[in-house]
Design a protein around this motif. Sequence first.
Motif, PDB file in Angstrom:
ATOM      1  N   GLY A 154       0.612  -2.981  -4.678  1.00  0.00           N
ATOM      2  CA  GLY A 154      -0.141  -4.179  -4.284  1.00  0.00           C
ATOM      3  C   GLY A 154      -1.625  -4.009  -4.518  1.00  0.00           C
ATOM      4  O   GLY A 154      -2.060  -3.626  -5.597  1.00  0.00           O
ATOM      5  N   ALA A 155      -2.411  -4.291  -3.502  1.00  0.00           N
ATOM      6  CA  ALA A 155      -3.840  -3.999  -3.529  1.00  0.00           C
ATOM      7  C   ALA A 155      -4.022  -2.560  -3.068  1.00  0.00           C
ATOM      8  O   ALA A 155      -3.517  -2.172  -2.011  1.00  0.00           O
ATOM      9  CB  ALA A 155      -4.593  -4.952  -2.612  1.00  0.00           C
ATOM     10  N   THR A 156      -4.726  -1.754  -3.856  1.00  0.00           N
ATOM     11  CA  THR A 156      -4.976  -0.363  -3.478  1.00  0.00           C
ATOM     12  C   THR A 156      -6.366  -0.273  -2.865  1.00  0.00           C
ATOM     13  O   THR A 156      -7.378  -0.367  -3.556  1.00  0.00           O
ATOM     14  CB  THR A 156      -4.868   0.572  -4.702  1.00  0.00           C
ATOM     15  OG1 THR A 156      -3.541   0.487  -5.236  1.00  0.00           O
ATOM     16  CG2 THR A 156      -5.145   2.011  -4.306  1.00  0.00           C
ATOM     17  N   ALA A 213      -2.848  -3.602   3.145  1.00  0.00           N
ATOM     18  CA  ALA A 213      -2.808  -3.187   1.739  1.00  0.00           C
ATOM     19  C   ALA A 213      -1.500  -2.476   1.432  1.00  0.00           C
ATOM     20  O   ALA A 213      -0.960  -1.726   2.266  1.00  0.00           O
ATOM     21  CB  ALA A 213      -3.987  -2.265   1.429  1.00  0.00           C
ATOM     22  N   GLY A 214      -1.009  -2.669   0.219  1.00  0.00           N
ATOM     23  CA  GLY A 214       0.217  -2.001  -0.188  1.00  0.00           C
ATOM     24  C   GLY A 214       0.026  -0.505  -0.385  1.00  0.00           C
ATOM     25  O   GLY A 214       0.985   0.264  -0.324  1.00  0.00           O
ATOM     26  N   SER A 215      -1.209  -0.094  -0.631  1.00  0.00           N
ATOM     27  CA  SER A 215      -1.514   1.328  -0.813  1.00  0.00           C
ATOM     28  C   SER A 215      -2.955   1.590  -0.417  1.00  0.00           C
ATOM     29  O   SER A 215      -3.803   0.705  -0.492  1.00  0.00           O
ATOM     30  CB  SER A 215      -1.259   1.759  -2.268  1.00  0.00           C
ATOM     31  OG  SER A 215      -1.880   0.868  -3.183  1.00  0.00           O
ATOM     32  N   VAL A 216      -3.204   2.806   0.005  1.00  0.00           N
ATOM     33  CA  VAL A 216      -4.549   3.225   0.411  1.00  0.00           C
ATOM     34  C   VAL A 216      -4.865   4.554  -0.255  1.00  0.00           C
ATOM     35  O   VAL A 216      -3.998   5.435  -0.358  1.00  0.00           O
ATOM     36  CB  VAL A 216      -4.652   3.373   1.950  1.00  0.00           C
ATOM     37  CG1 VAL A 216      -5.948   4.076   2.348  1.00  0.00           C
ATOM     38  CG2 VAL A 216      -4.565   2.008   2.622  1.00  0.00           C
ATOM     39  N   GLN A 239       2.362   6.257  12.271  1.00  0.00           N
ATOM     40  CA  GLN A 239       3.392   5.452  11.613  1.00  0.00           C
ATOM     41  C   GLN A 239       2.691   4.368  10.790  1.00  0.00           C
ATOM     42  O   GLN A 239       2.066   3.470  11.350  1.00  0.00           O
ATOM     43  CB  GLN A 239       4.308   4.804  12.650  1.00  0.00           C
ATOM     44  CG  GLN A 239       5.195   5.797  13.389  1.00  0.00           C
ATOM     45  CD  GLN A 239       6.222   6.421  12.467  1.00  0.00           C
ATOM     46  OE1 GLN A 239       6.144   7.584  12.118  1.00  0.00           O
ATOM     47  NE2 GLN A 239       7.186   5.628  12.057  1.00  0.00           N
ATOM     48  N   ILE A 240       2.788   4.480   9.492  1.00  0.00           N
ATOM     49  CA  ILE A 240       2.118   3.513   8.635  1.00  0.00           C
ATOM     50  C   ILE A 240       3.108   2.939   7.640  1.00  0.00           C
ATOM     51  O   ILE A 240       4.126   3.545   7.316  1.00  0.00           O
ATOM     52  CB  ILE A 240       0.926   4.140   7.872  1.00  0.00           C
ATOM     53  CG1 ILE A 240       1.405   5.248   6.929  1.00  0.00           C
ATOM     54  CG2 ILE A 240      -0.115   4.673   8.829  1.00  0.00           C
ATOM     55  CD1 ILE A 240       0.328   5.794   6.033  1.00  0.00           C
ATOM     56  N   ARG A 241       2.801   1.722   7.137  1.00  0.00           N
ATOM     57  CA  ARG A 241       3.666   1.058   6.165  1.00  0.00           C
ATOM     58  C   ARG A 241       3.133   1.174   4.751  1.00  0.00           C
ATOM     59  O   ARG A 241       3.826   0.857   3.794  1.00  0.00           O
ATOM     60  CB  ARG A 241       3.805  -0.425   6.533  1.00  0.00           C
ATOM     61  CG  ARG A 241       4.559  -0.678   7.827  1.00  0.00           C
ATOM     62  CD  ARG A 241       4.527  -2.140   8.189  1.00  0.00           C
ATOM     63  NE  ARG A 241       3.163  -2.590   8.489  1.00  0.00           N
ATOM     64  CZ  ARG A 241       2.838  -3.849   8.747  1.00  0.00           C
ATOM     65  NH1 ARG A 241       3.771  -4.789   8.725  1.00  0.00           N
ATOM     66  NH2 ARG A 241       1.592  -4.169   9.031  1.00  0.00           N
ATOM     67  N   THR A 242       1.911   1.629   4.618  1.00  0.00           N
ATOM     68  CA  THR A 242       1.283   1.682   3.306  1.00  0.00           C
ATOM     69  C   THR A 242       1.618   2.986   2.580  1.00  0.00           C
ATOM     70  O   THR A 242       2.045   3.964   3.202  1.00  0.00           O
ATOM     71  CB  THR A 242      -0.245   1.528   3.435  1.00  0.00           C
ATOM     72  OG1 THR A 242      -0.817   1.321   2.156  1.00  0.00           O
ATOM     73  CG2 THR A 242      -0.861   2.763   4.071  1.00  0.00           C
ATOM     74  N   ASN A 243       1.429   2.988   1.257  1.00  0.00           N
ATOM     75  CA  ASN A 243       1.603   4.193   0.457  1.00  0.00           C
ATOM     76  C   ASN A 243       0.261   4.921   0.390  1.00  0.00           C
ATOM     77  O   ASN A 243      -0.717   4.372  -0.118  1.00  0.00           O
ATOM     78  CB  ASN A 243       2.065   3.818  -0.949  1.00  0.00           C
ATOM     79  CG  ASN A 243       3.429   3.174  -0.966  1.00  0.00           C
ATOM     80  OD1 ASN A 243       4.441   3.836  -0.791  1.00  0.00           O
ATOM     81  ND2 ASN A 243       3.473   1.857  -1.163  1.00  0.00           N
TER      82      ASN A 243
END
Length: 292
Positions: free
Chosen positions: A12-14, A33-36, A65-69
């Motif tokens: 997604g948006a990094t 964000a989809g990734s950080v 606990q996170i949902r992002t990559n």
Amino acid sequence: MKHAEQLYYRLGATLYMPAIMPDLAQRLTTTQAGSVVLCTEDAISEHQIESALKNIDKLLMSFPQIRTNLFIRARSPQVLSNLLSLETIGQIKGFVIPKIDHSNVYEYKEAIEDSGKDKFYLMPTIETEVAFDNQELIRLRKIIDTFSVGIPCFRIGGNDLLNLLNIKRPDYVTIYETPVRIAIDNCITAFRPFGYQLSAPVFEYIDDENLPLLKKELMLDRAYGFHNKTAIHPIQVPLIQEILSFKNDEIDLAKKIILHQDKAVFKEAGQMCEPSTHINWAKKVLSIDGRK
């Protein structure tokens, strides 16, 4: 390569964050964000590297606990080696490699191989003079072909490339209206036909008044086949993820192209569909449908 490409469409948006920020855990649990990427390179000073590594280790020891990559941008091959030696490093998805070119690619490869840890993903960033030489990009690609890790995408460092040209992008043009467009074209032709994906360059203006220009640039990103873009502020994230994701009408069209792939040509939604030339696009769309 297949698993790496699937990850690409989840990025997604990094969103980039300096690795020295004291509230990383809170930011990671609340980001959309989809990734950080936790940055140990341009976002921090040389004297802050040790503090950044300690901050990362502290975060990973009590990993929220996170949902992002989650990725880390390693400042150098030595910093990458230091990160790989952390006992907690298995919590992250992988690393962003800055300014990769022929001067350092083997050092990064050696750092990975010496660590014995090859389950991580790498996102090399093209942001040096090599971006303006298609043949050198091809030579670099062939070296990276030998890496043992997955490559979700190559990132394009727009601001570093502008800096090489002594240009600062004004706030009334997209990146495609600057000479960096040549580098973008080079990266696409050097990497994408050979199975690698690419990430669109950052849009560095973050005020609300600049969102219309960001939207214009994102539409061009889509036209260039990008489905991931660097973000430097949370305000950019929703718009990036909205525009760069596949829409329902695109998914429906892809299904029809697959269904009618034995036909030479057919009309759908006011356009000519030619399965022999649209089939790869259709398969890509359907392979990631339902990825979230």
